[in-house]
Design a protein around this motif. Structure first.
Motif, PDB file in Angstrom:
ATOM      1  N   GLY A 131       6.436 -11.307  19.956  1.00  0.00           N
ATOM      2  CA  GLY A 131       6.759 -12.304  18.958  1.00  0.00           C
ATOM      3  C   GLY A 131       6.654 -11.852  17.530  1.00  0.00           C
ATOM      4  N   LEU A 132       6.212 -10.632  17.266  1.00  0.00           N
ATOM      5  CA  LEU A 132       6.037 -10.128  15.903  1.00  0.00           C
ATOM      6  C   LEU A 132       7.185  -9.228  15.438  1.00  0.00           C
ATOM      7  CD1 LEU A 132       2.237  -9.200  16.045  1.00  0.00           C
ATOM      8  CD2 LEU A 132       3.279 -11.346  15.287  1.00  0.00           C
ATOM      9  N   PHE A 133       8.150  -8.964  16.300  1.00  0.00           N
ATOM     10  CA  PHE A 133       9.175  -7.966  15.988  1.00  0.00           C
ATOM     11  C   PHE A 133       9.975  -8.368  14.741  1.00  0.00           C
ATOM     12  CE2 PHE A 133      13.402  -6.088  16.418  1.00  0.00           C
ATOM     13  CZ  PHE A 133      13.090  -4.752  16.608  1.00  0.00           C
ATOM     14  N   ASP A 134      10.434  -9.602  14.661  1.00  0.00           N
ATOM     15  CA  ASP A 134      11.277 -10.012  13.533  1.00  0.00           C
ATOM     16  C   ASP A 134      10.514 -10.038  12.218  1.00  0.00           C
ATOM     17  OD1 ASP A 134      13.492 -10.354  15.185  1.00  0.00           O
ATOM     18  OD2 ASP A 134      12.963 -12.433  15.670  1.00  0.00           O
ATOM     19  N   ALA A 135       9.205 -10.228  12.255  1.00  0.00           N
ATOM     20  CA  ALA A 135       8.411 -10.286  11.026  1.00  0.00           C
ATOM     21  C   ALA A 135       7.898  -8.910  10.597  1.00  0.00           C
ATOM     22  CB  ALA A 135       7.224 -11.234  11.207  1.00  0.00           C
ATOM     23  N   ALA A 136       8.009  -7.903  11.451  1.00  0.00           N
ATOM     24  CA  ALA A 136       7.519  -6.560  11.115  1.00  0.00           C
ATOM     25  C   ALA A 136       8.470  -5.894  10.124  1.00  0.00           C
ATOM     26  CB  ALA A 136       7.374  -5.723  12.375  1.00  0.00           C
ATOM     27  N   LYS A 137       7.918  -5.403   9.008  1.00  0.00           N
ATOM     28  CA  LYS A 137       8.741  -4.738   7.999  1.00  0.00           C
ATOM     29  C   LYS A 137       9.011  -3.285   8.352  1.00  0.00           C
ATOM     30  CE  LYS A 137       7.047  -7.743   4.285  1.00  0.00           C
ATOM     31  NZ  LYS A 137       6.361  -7.816   2.963  1.00  0.00           N
ATOM     32  N   GLU A 138       8.097  -2.649   9.008  1.00  0.00           N
ATOM     33  CA  GLU A 138       8.248  -1.253   9.424  1.00  0.00           C
ATOM     34  C   GLU A 138       8.215  -1.193  10.948  1.00  0.00           C
ATOM     35  OE1 GLU A 138       9.144   2.328   9.745  1.00  0.00           O
ATOM     36  OE2 GLU A 138       8.937   1.613   7.679  1.00  0.00           O
ATOM     37  N   ARG A 139       9.295  -0.736  11.564  1.00  0.00           N
ATOM     38  CA  ARG A 139       9.412  -0.765  13.015  1.00  0.00           C
ATOM     39  C   ARG A 139       9.558   0.629  13.637  1.00  0.00           C
ATOM     40  NH1 ARG A 139      14.161  -5.399  13.096  1.00  0.00           N
ATOM     41  NH2 ARG A 139      12.930  -7.095  12.142  1.00  0.00           N
ATOM     42  N   ARG A 140       9.517   1.657  12.841  1.00  0.00           N
ATOM     43  CA  ARG A 140       9.758   2.995  13.389  1.00  0.00           C
ATOM     44  C   ARG A 140       8.697   3.381  14.404  1.00  0.00           C
ATOM     45  NH1 ARG A 140      10.658   6.597   8.073  1.00  0.00           N
ATOM     46  NH2 ARG A 140       8.892   5.283   7.444  1.00  0.00           N
ATOM     47  N   ALA A 146       8.182   2.491  22.060  1.00  0.00           N
ATOM     48  CA  ALA A 146       9.057   1.945  23.087  1.00  0.00           C
ATOM     49  C   ALA A 146       9.869   3.050  23.747  1.00  0.00           C
ATOM     50  CB  ALA A 146       9.988   0.902  22.463  1.00  0.00           C
ATOM     51  N   GLY A 147      10.274   4.061  22.948  1.00  0.00           N
ATOM     52  CA  GLY A 147      11.012   5.185  23.526  1.00  0.00           C
ATOM     53  C   GLY A 147      10.151   5.981  24.501  1.00  0.00           C
ATOM     54  N   LEU A 148       8.897   6.183  24.168  1.00  0.00           N
ATOM     55  CA  LEU A 148       7.999   6.900  25.075  1.00  0.00           C
ATOM     56  C   LEU A 148       7.810   6.124  26.378  1.00  0.00           C
ATOM     57  CD1 LEU A 148       5.272   8.122  22.538  1.00  0.00           C
ATOM     58  CD2 LEU A 148       7.090   9.487  23.617  1.00  0.00           C
ATOM     59  N   SER A 149       7.686   4.813  26.288  1.00  0.00           N
ATOM     60  CA  SER A 149       7.520   3.995  27.492  1.00  0.00           C
ATOM     61  C   SER A 149       8.771   4.065  28.357  1.00  0.00           C
ATOM     62  CB  SER A 149       7.236   2.538  27.102  1.00  0.00           C
ATOM     63  OG  SER A 149       6.023   2.431  26.370  1.00  0.00           O
ATOM     64  N   SER A 150       9.944   4.052  27.738  1.00  0.00           N
ATOM     65  CA  SER A 150      11.195   4.130  28.500  1.00  0.00           C
ATOM     66  C   SER A 150      11.320   5.477  29.201  1.00  0.00           C
ATOM     67  CB  SER A 150      12.398   3.914  27.560  1.00  0.00           C
ATOM     68  OG  SER A 150      12.347   2.632  26.985  1.00  0.00           O
ATOM     69  N   ASP A 151      10.979   6.564  28.502  1.00  0.00           N
ATOM     70  CA  ASP A 151      11.066   7.896  29.113  1.00  0.00           C
ATOM     71  C   ASP A 151      10.134   7.994  30.309  1.00  0.00           C
ATOM     72  OD1 ASP A 151      12.898   8.609  27.204  1.00  0.00           O
ATOM     73  OD2 ASP A 151      11.421   9.599  25.895  1.00  0.00           O
ATOM     74  N   ALA A 152       8.904   7.493  30.173  1.00  0.00           N
ATOM     75  CA  ALA A 152       7.958   7.563  31.281  1.00  0.00           C
ATOM     76  C   ALA A 152       8.438   6.716  32.459  1.00  0.00           C
ATOM     77  CB  ALA A 152       6.590   7.093  30.807  1.00  0.00           C
ATOM     78  N   PHE A 153       9.041   5.560  32.192  1.00  0.00           N
ATOM     79  CA  PHE A 153       9.516   4.709  33.278  1.00  0.00           C
ATOM     80  C   PHE A 153      10.681   5.377  34.019  1.00  0.00           C
ATOM     81  CE2 PHE A 153      12.072   1.288  35.073  1.00  0.00           C
ATOM     82  CZ  PHE A 153      11.107   0.478  35.677  1.00  0.00           C
ATOM     83  N   ARG A 154      11.623   6.003  33.296  1.00  0.00           N
ATOM     84  CA  ARG A 154      12.779   6.629  33.939  1.00  0.00           C
ATOM     85  C   ARG A 154      12.390   7.862  34.723  1.00  0.00           C
ATOM     86  NH1 ARG A 154      15.017   5.522  28.889  1.00  0.00           N
ATOM     87  NH2 ARG A 154      14.884   7.739  28.318  1.00  0.00           N
ATOM     88  N   LYS A 155      11.312   8.490  34.335  1.00  0.00           N
ATOM     89  CA  LYS A 155      10.832   9.641  35.108  1.00  0.00           C
ATOM     90  C   LYS A 155      10.258   9.206  36.451  1.00  0.00           C
ATOM     91  CE  LYS A 155       9.826  12.650  31.162  1.00  0.00           C
ATOM     92  NZ  LYS A 155       8.772  13.360  30.383  1.00  0.00           N
ATOM     93  N   GLN A 156       9.803   7.980  36.525  1.00  0.00           N
ATOM     94  CA  GLN A 156       9.211   7.487  37.766  1.00  0.00           C
ATOM     95  C   GLN A 156      10.222   6.723  38.613  1.00  0.00           C
ATOM     96  OE1 GLN A 156       5.721   5.101  37.158  1.00  0.00           O
ATOM     97  NE2 GLN A 156       5.141   5.130  39.325  1.00  0.00           N
ATOM     98  N   TYR A 157      11.048   5.886  37.974  1.00  0.00           N
ATOM     99  CA  TYR A 157      11.995   5.050  38.715  1.00  0.00           C
ATOM    100  C   TYR A 157      13.400   5.266  38.155  1.00  0.00           C
ATOM    101  CZ  TYR A 157       7.596   2.582  39.657  1.00  0.00           C
ATOM    102  OH  TYR A 157       6.307   2.288  39.989  1.00  0.00           O
TER     103      TYR A 157
END
Length: 226
Positions: A131-140, A146-157
């Motif tokens: 719920g904080l994504f739209d209010a966050a000024k810096e998202r890098r 999120a990219g690290l989580s996606s890479d780890a998930f694709r390596k497993q499934y």
């Protein structure tokens, strides 16, 4: 008795000889003067002396008490009707928008798993920021995580599909913890044994916000957290 009556008692010519000596006859005697029943000048209608003060009757408190009770009951009835309508309307709105129901929870978790499988870092970050994504000024930094989580998930499934919602524990009307079952296809480069049948359980923590359900955290029962 025969013979003439004595002159003083019998009938005969009226004359002085018929009455005893000194008899004056039946002359009208004067009546004594009548006493005046009322005082002269008439009756005085005024009360003797000053009138007593008026009697002060106590106010009828009972009637006011009854009116107050009736008013309170009416107010309570109105408030109860308003609360019932508001609660019913809120439940209907929550049901129609699918918030924190099994089907809505399954759809939200599937959206998160698809974002992990497809490398959609913005969608993953929107979920995990809860719920904080739209209010966050810096998202890098959030997008990098999120990219690290996606890479780890694709390596497993290679894919994951939610097949059942096993249990929903509501923390509040907008928060819940969900135990679910997903059918997974292991990645070709993954190591380790996958459960038989390609199914395993996982836990997700959900937040309902602005008619949207977000997956704040995700934890497979046999692996690490992503």
């Amino acid at each position: 008795m025969t013979g003439p009556y004595p002159p003083q008692y019998g009938a005969g010519p009226v004359g002085p000889q018929m009455y005893p000596e000194g008899f004056q006859g039946f002359a009208q005697q004067p009546y004594p003067p009548a006493t005046q029943p009322y005082p002269e000048g008439g009756i005085d209608g005024t009360y003797p002396g000053m009138l007593p003060p008026p009697v002060q009757y106590p106010p009828r408190k009972r009637r006011r008490w009854i009116i107050a009770v009736v008013a309170l009951l009416a107010i309570a009835a109105i408030v109860g009707v308003i609360a019932a309508v508001t609660l019913t309307g809120g439940r209907d709105e929550q049901t129609s928008s699918g918030q924190l129901t099994e089907s809505a929870a399954q759809a939200a978790i599937q959206d998160y798993l698809d974002a992990l499988s497809n490398g959609d870092d913005e969608t993953v970050a929107r979920h995990t920021l809860c719920g904080l994504f739209d209010a966050a000024k810096e998202r890098r930094a959030d997008l990098a995580l999120a990219g690290l989580s996606s890479d780890a998930f694709r390596k497993q499934y290679s894919s994951a599909e939610v097949t059942a919602i096993d249990k929903i524990v509501l923390w509040s009307p907008t928060q819940a913890q969900v135990l679910f079952t997903m059918r997974v296809e292991p990645a070709s480069s993954s190591r380790g044994n996958q459960p038989r049948g390609g199914e395993e359980q996982a836990i997700a923590q959900l937040l309902s916000l602005d008619n949207e359900i977000l997956v704040c955290s995700y934890l497979p029962r046999t692996a690490g957290q992503y």
